[in-house]
Design a protein around this motif. Sequence first.
Motif, mmCIF file in Angstrom:
data_model
loop_
_atom_site.group_PDB
_atom_site.id
_atom_site.type_symbol
_atom_site.label_atom_id
_atom_site.label_comp_id
_atom_site.label_asym_id
_atom_site.label_seq_id
_atom_site.Cartn_x
_atom_site.Cartn_y
_atom_site.Cartn_z
ATOM 1 N N ALA A 47 -65.802 -41.108 76.982
ATOM 2 C CA ALA A 47 -64.407 -40.729 76.747
ATOM 3 C C ALA A 47 -63.894 -39.737 77.782
ATOM 4 N N SER A 48 -64.781 -38.905 78.303
ATOM 5 C CA SER A 48 -64.332 -37.903 79.281
ATOM 6 C C SER A 48 -64.453 -38.394 80.722
ATOM 7 N N VAL A 52 -63.058 -44.457 83.097
ATOM 8 C CA VAL A 52 -62.782 -45.278 81.918
ATOM 9 C C VAL A 52 -61.363 -44.981 81.442
ATOM 10 N N GLY A 53 -60.572 -46.021 81.282
ATOM 11 C CA GLY A 53 -59.186 -45.853 80.854
ATOM 12 C C GLY A 53 -59.088 -45.486 79.381
ATOM 13 N N LEU A 60 -63.245 -48.999 72.397
ATOM 14 C CA LEU A 60 -64.654 -48.691 72.150
ATOM 15 C C LEU A 60 -64.833 -48.023 70.791
ATOM 16 N N LEU A 61 -64.029 -47.017 70.528
ATOM 17 C CA LEU A 61 -64.137 -46.298 69.249
ATOM 18 C C LEU A 61 -63.863 -47.217 68.060
ATOM 19 N N ALA A 83 -56.915 -39.883 72.013
ATOM 20 C CA ALA A 83 -57.435 -40.152 73.353
ATOM 21 C C ALA A 83 -56.471 -39.650 74.428
ATOM 22 N N ASP A 84 -55.188 -39.915 74.242
ATOM 23 C CA ASP A 84 -54.189 -39.489 75.225
ATOM 24 C C ASP A 84 -54.126 -37.967 75.357
#
Length: 179
Positions: A47-48, A52-53, A60-61, A83-84
């Motif tokens: 995620a970080s 990866v967009g 994925l989550l 995420a944003d």
Amino acid sequence: MAELATIARPYAEALFRVAEGGDIAAWSALVQELGQVARLPEVLSVASSPKVGRAQVVDLLLAAVKSPQKDSPQAKNFVQMLADNHRLALLPEIAAQFDELKNAREGAADVVIVSAFPLEGAQLNDLVASLERKFTRKLKPTVEVDASLIGGVRVTVGDEVLDTSVRARLASMRTALTA
């Protein structure tokens, strides 16, 4: 980690308001699963990653959870918003606060019962019934065994602790005798 709790609170409350319009239990299951997935170091690493967009992270989550609620547009929007805003690490805390809101609405609470010996069956049911009368709430028990208590139990409901263990009584007697 009061800071995480403070940041997570608005997200948990907003999600709970959305859940009130539908099935709170289904939303609770979803947010608990998301919290478990978000705890994984591999997921946080992906995620970080700048390679990866955000849409891939969201996919994925949501793919990692089994809850049927994951297919709702609200669930996707919620995870997308986290995420944003780089808030996916808050998911475990959001899940905990969502569960607290759910329990408050149901007039229930989680209780951790630490006993010197395993508690099962009728013995556990009797203890929980007695604790429900004392705390005037429906309790959802989790039992742990700690032999160092010697005997008795230590009960934690939220921020309230009831310690009737032999170890606590011995400590109290020691304090009284040395004072």
